[in-house]
Motif scaffolding. Structure first.
Motif, short mmCIF file in Angstrom:
data_model
loop_
_atom_site.label_atom_id
_atom_site.label_comp_id
_atom_site.label_asym_id
_atom_site.label_seq_id
_atom_site.Cartn_x
_atom_site.Cartn_y
_atom_site.Cartn_z
N GLY A 200 -24.15 76.61 26.73
CA GLY A 200 -24.05 78.00 26.08
C GLY A 200 -23.86 78.09 24.74
N GLU A 201 -23.95 79.46 24.19
CA GLU A 201 -23.61 79.61 22.82
C GLU A 201 -22.32 79.10 22.30
OE1 GLU A 201 -21.43 82.28 20.03
OE2 GLU A 201 -21.32 82.24 21.99
N GLY B 183 -23.59 82.22 17.78
CA GLY B 183 -23.73 83.61 17.49
C GLY B 183 -25.43 83.82 17.62
N TRP B 184 -25.98 82.84 18.42
CA TRP B 184 -27.49 82.92 18.21
C TRP B 184 -27.92 82.43 19.44
CZ3 TRP B 184 -30.14 85.64 14.62
CH2 TRP B 184 -29.54 85.89 13.42
N VAL B 185 -28.99 82.81 20.22
CA VAL B 185 -29.60 82.28 21.38
C VAL B 185 -30.01 80.78 20.93
CG1 VAL B 185 -31.85 82.28 22.71
CG2 VAL B 185 -30.55 84.45 22.26
N GLY C 298 -23.79 81.38 35.98
CA GLY C 298 -24.16 82.08 34.77
C GLY C 298 -25.79 82.40 34.73
N ARG D 106 -25.33 88.29 27.57
CA ARG D 106 -25.23 88.90 26.29
C ARG D 106 -26.49 89.44 25.63
NH1 ARG D 106 -21.66 84.93 23.53
NH2 ARG D 106 -21.95 83.40 25.16
N GLY E 42 -27.65 90.81 21.83
CA GLY E 42 -28.50 89.94 20.84
C GLY E 42 -29.86 90.66 20.57
N MET E 43 -30.12 90.89 19.16
CA MET E 43 -31.45 91.58 19.19
C MET E 43 -32.47 90.78 18.22
SD MET E 43 -29.92 94.12 15.94
CE MET E 43 -28.79 93.54 14.63
N ARG E 44 -31.94 89.73 17.71
CA ARG E 44 -33.30 89.30 16.88
C ARG E 44 -33.08 87.82 16.86
NH1 ARG E 44 -30.21 91.96 11.84
NH2 ARG E 44 -28.34 90.82 11.88
N SER F 156 -28.64 80.38 28.58
CA SER F 156 -28.56 79.14 28.79
C SER F 156 -28.96 78.65 30.14
CB SER F 156 -27.30 78.60 28.42
OG SER F 156 -26.22 79.33 28.85
N GLU G 67 -24.91 84.41 39.59
CA GLU G 67 -24.53 85.54 38.42
C GLU G 67 -23.68 86.59 39.07
OE1 GLU G 67 -24.92 85.92 35.07
OE2 GLU G 67 -23.96 87.82 35.61
N ARG G 68 -22.78 86.90 37.96
CA ARG G 68 -21.58 87.89 38.82
C ARG G 68 -22.14 89.41 38.65
NH1 ARG G 68 -19.02 90.63 34.89
NH2 ARG G 68 -17.07 90.95 35.96
N MET H 205 -18.07 83.68 40.70
CA MET H 205 -17.36 82.45 41.05
C MET H 205 -15.64 82.64 40.69
SD MET H 205 -17.83 78.28 40.22
CE MET H 205 -17.36 78.55 38.69
C1 LIG Z 1 -23.69 92.21 19.78
C2 LIG Z 1 -24.10 90.80 19.92
C3 LIG Z 1 -25.11 90.57 18.98
C4 LIG Z 1 -25.88 89.54 19.01
N1 LIG Z 1 -26.93 89.12 18.37
C5 LIG Z 1 -27.73 88.25 18.29
C6 LIG Z 1 -28.87 88.16 17.71
O1 LIG Z 1 -29.55 89.03 16.97
N2 LIG Z 1 -29.60 87.09 17.81
C7 LIG Z 1 -29.48 86.08 18.59
O2 LIG Z 1 -29.96 85.00 18.82
N3 LIG Z 1 -28.03 86.15 19.27
C8 LIG Z 1 -27.47 87.22 19.16
N4 LIG Z 1 -26.19 87.24 19.87
C9 LIG Z 1 -25.44 86.04 20.71
C10 LIG Z 1 -26.53 86.11 21.81
O3 LIG Z 1 -26.42 87.09 22.57
C11 LIG Z 1 -25.90 84.80 22.75
O4 LIG Z 1 -25.70 83.61 21.86
C12 LIG Z 1 -26.60 84.62 24.02
O5 LIG Z 1 -27.12 85.55 24.63
C13 LIG Z 1 -25.42 83.61 25.12
O6 LIG Z 1 -26.11 83.26 26.12
P1 LIG Z 1 -25.40 82.26 26.87
O7 LIG Z 1 -26.05 81.66 27.91
O8 LIG Z 1 -24.43 81.07 26.42
O9 LIG Z 1 -24.14 83.00 27.43
P2 LIG Z 1 -24.21 84.63 28.28
O10 LIG Z 1 -24.86 85.35 27.92
O11 LIG Z 1 -22.74 85.00 27.95
O12 LIG Z 1 -24.13 84.30 29.86
C14 LIG Z 1 -23.13 84.03 30.55
C15 LIG Z 1 -23.11 84.67 31.91
O13 LIG Z 1 -22.38 84.04 32.90
C16 LIG Z 1 -21.81 85.23 33.73
N5 LIG Z 1 -20.46 84.74 34.30
C17 LIG Z 1 -19.38 84.61 33.60
N6 LIG Z 1 -18.53 84.34 34.45
C18 LIG Z 1 -18.87 84.25 35.62
C19 LIG Z 1 -18.40 84.04 37.03
N7 LIG Z 1 -17.23 83.53 37.10
N8 LIG Z 1 -19.03 83.88 37.96
C20 LIG Z 1 -20.64 84.02 37.87
N9 LIG Z 1 -21.09 84.24 36.77
C21 LIG Z 1 -20.42 84.56 35.62
C22 LIG Z 1 -21.75 86.53 32.81
O14 LIG Z 1 -22.19 87.63 33.50
C23 LIG Z 1 -23.09 86.12 32.11
O15 LIG Z 1 -24.37 86.62 32.46
C24 LIG Z 1 -25.50 88.67 19.91
C25 LIG Z 1 -24.39 88.80 21.05
C26 LIG Z 1 -23.88 89.88 20.81
C27 LIG Z 1 -22.69 90.32 21.99
#
Ligand SMILES: Cc1cc2nc3c(=O)[nH]c(=O)nc-3n(C[C@H](O)[C@H](O)[C@H](O)COP(=O)(O)OP(=O)(O)OC[C@H]3O[C@@H](n4cnc5c(N)ncnc54)[C@H](O)[C@@H]3O)c2cc1C
Length: 551
Positions: free
Chosen positions: A514-515, A522-524, A17, A63, A81-83, A21, A55-56, A265
């Motif tokens: 992760g989130e 809902g946030w980074v 991923g 996100r 995510g935007m802010r 995170s 990363e896939r 994966m």
């Molecule tokens: C529309 C929207 C608005 C948002 N607004 C905000 C905001 O304003 N501010 C804020 O802070 N946060 C916001 N968020 C939330 C924020 O985007 C997330 O909390 C954060 O990006 C999540 O990071 P992560 O590392 O947990 O997961 P992800 O970003 O989901 O990363 C997971 C990764 O794993 C990869 N993956 C999945 N399965 C596999 C596999 N089998 N093999 C290899 N790779 C794989 C995926 O491709 C992805 O790249 C928003 C989210 C969305 C969708």
């Protein structure tokens, strides 16, 4: 079957991923001195630890997805995510650490529109409970409408307004409502008891999100609502939020790490490594390619940096997924559907009044729900007013409204797509091929654009408007995300589940971050919070300078 490495020469840590995170943890681990989890006396590797990210997708960021609209080279549109807010110390300190530039994001603007129950009201006027088309009860009529949610929350949890951080957490965890702890309620269950039906309808319909007043765990949803009370300051990265994970990934590679993109994966097995220790064998196939074309990767530890739905898509015949504790933990959150669409026009036709509708958002009970006045280029004095390329975040919506837009998504049924309308586009700019192809990966159907455009025209009280020349959208309910964000279910004690989920099956070297299973969903910030739990509690890294004590 190909071998990336061998059981004799495994990676120290495989991170699956490449969202925030994953890259953040990888960067911290390669620069720290990780200890063997479960054996804090033992350094994980003799020299620098061998860490690789898989990363896939063919991009880093998950996100966080920023793109440049055709004809607007100075603008970054955020499909994910935007802010971030001032209160989010991990995210804001990390952004400062990497020296990324940010600007304030306005949300409330008095001149913007609340279009509710078929009536157009200025946002300023919608604060007055007597000026909105909702019949508030006697007590509610004396409360400015932007304080209604806080008023309801204070009825549920007396004294909550004065609390912050750890104190607020403790209060929420220990409060009962009619003899039952709060975590055994959904937020909607409690709002229904503290607000009139009309007040509930108003805060939901004018607030832009269904999920913020939905029936997710009351403890966590009340906390989440504090992110949106009056006075909270939002900021956006100038180069797009995606630039944060990209910058971190570059630093990780510079420091000796490897990243593999386009690797999905499919499954993993628990194995014994050649030195007799427990390890993991991961199986990857090229994304979009043949899932029999597998590559094996051996690792001492594996970190799954992904949300619930992505975990569920991994084939589950192994000791990790068959563990009953893991099975129960994985279901403690619900993915929440989120949808965003950006629509670009030749000029900002929505501006009818000097100074109005320039920044911030308008909201409505129409399925477009929230419209942000994102950016206008070429506004300088003397510029041709018909050639001021403008882009709206035309709709940002969740839960029920996402189902509405799914009705227009019928790509599989061969519905024609809305291509960039070069003939409608008034521009001197050369289109950047890379950015254009990224934008074009997110084309909507013509029928979706027609409906979005129709609702935007109605929201702005106009009869017609020029057609958009381009649009890009994303429905985050699609795999592998299952939802844009994840919320804790009723009956779950998130404060107990979060640390357990980081290392759900004690005897196995498999970690989840992760989130999704964080306490700032809902946030980074939430993604960084669980990453720090992994790094400090399991790999025994010292907190970095940008992590405040106790985080
Ligand atoms: C529309 C929207 C608005 C948002 N607004 C905000 C905001 O304003 N501010 C804020 O802070 N946060 C916001 N968020 C939330 C924020 O985007 C997330 O909390 C954060 O990006 C999540 O990071 P992560 O590392 O947990 O997961 P992800 O970003 O989901 O990363 C997971 C990764 O794993 C990869 N993956 C999945 N399965 C596999 C596999 N089998 N093999 C290899 N790779 C794989 C995926 O491709 C992805 O790249 C928003 C989210 C969305 C969708």
């Amino acid at each position: 079957m190909k071998n990336h490495n061998s059981a004799k020469n495994p990676l120290d840590i495989a991170i699956v991923g490449g969202g925030i995170s994953g890259v953040y943890s990888a960067y911290r681990l390669i620069n720290g001195r990780p200890k063997t989890p479960g054996n804090p006396e033992k350094k994980l590797a003799k020299d620098q630890p061998k860490i690789e990210i898989f990363e896939r997708e063919n991009r880093i960021g998950g996100r966080l997805l920023s793109m440049t609209p055709p004809g607007m080279p100075k603008t970054r549109c955020e499909l994910g995510g935007m802010r971030f807010t001032d209160q989010q110390v991990l995210a804001s300190n990390l952004i400062n650490h990497f020296g990324l530039k940010f600007v304030p994001q306005e949300v409330f603007q008095p001149e913007n529109i609340a279009y509710l129950r078929g009536r157009h009201i200025r946002k300023q006027d919608s604060l007055d409970p007597l000026k909105i088309p909702y019949r508030m009860n006697w007590a509610e009529q004396s409360i400015p409408t932007n304080e209604l949610t806080l008023y309801a929350m204070s009825q549920i949890v007396p004294g909550l307004k004065e609390k912050h951080g750890e104190e607020l957490d403790q209060l929420l965890q220990n409060t009962t409502f009619e003899g039952k702890p709060l975590y055994q309620y959904g937020f909607w269950n409690l709002l229904e008891r503290t607000l009139s039906r009309e007040a509930y309808a108003f805060i939901t319909e004018s607030g832009g999100y269904d999920s913020a007043t939905g029936n997710y765990n009351a403890v966590d949803t009340i906390k989440l609502n504090f992110d949106f009370v009056p006075g909270v300051k939002f900021h956006m990265l100038k180069d797009g939020f995606e630039s944060l994970p990209i910058k971190i990934a570059e630093a990780f590679e510079k420091d000796g790490g490897n990243i593999h993109m386009g690797w999905t994966m499919s499954h993993f097995d628990m194995v014994e490594l050649e030195d007799g220790s427990h390890g993991v064998c991961l199986y990857f196939y090229p994304t979009g390619g043949d899932d029999d074309d597998l590559t094996k990767v051996y690792a001492r530890n594996m970190v799954l940096a992904m949300p619930r739905r992505s975990l569920e898509l991994i084939e589950s015949k192994n000791a990790f997924f068959e563990d009953e504790t893991l099975q129960a933990l994985i279901k403690t959150v619900d993915p929440v559907p989120l949808f965003k669409i950006f629509v670009a026009y030749n000029y900002p036709w929505w501006r009818t009044k000097e100074g109005a509708l320039k920044t911030g958002r308008s909201t409505t009970d129409l399925p477009v729900r929230q419209c942000y006045y994102w950016s206008v280029e070429n506004e300088q004095e003397g510029a041709d007013p018909n050639n001021q390329h403008s882009v709206l975040l035309g709709s940002y919506d969740d839960d029920r409204s996402v189902r509405y837009w799914q009705g227009f998504e019928d790509k599989a049924a061969g519905q024609p797509l809305y291509e960039v309308q070069k003939e409608l586009m008034d521009t001197d700019h050369e289109l950047d091929e890379f950015e254009l192809s990224k934008w074009e990966d997110h084309k909507a159907t013509k029928s979706m654009i027609a409906e979005i455009h129709r609702q935007l025209v109605e929201l702005h009280g106009q009869k017609t408007a020029p057609k958009p020349y381009a649009a890009a959208y994303k429905n985050w309910s699609e795999d592998p995300y299952g939802g844009g964000v994840n919320f804790w279910k009723i009956h779950v004690k998130s404060w107990e589940v979060m640390p357990k989920m980081v290392h759900p099956v004690e005897k196995l070297p498999v970690f989840v971050i992760g989130e999704a299973y964080s306490r700032v969903q809902g946030w980074v910030e939430g993604a960084l919070q669980t990453s720090e739990l992994l790094l400090q509690d399991h790999f025994k890294l010292d907190p970095p300078a940008w992590v405040p004590e106790g985080e």
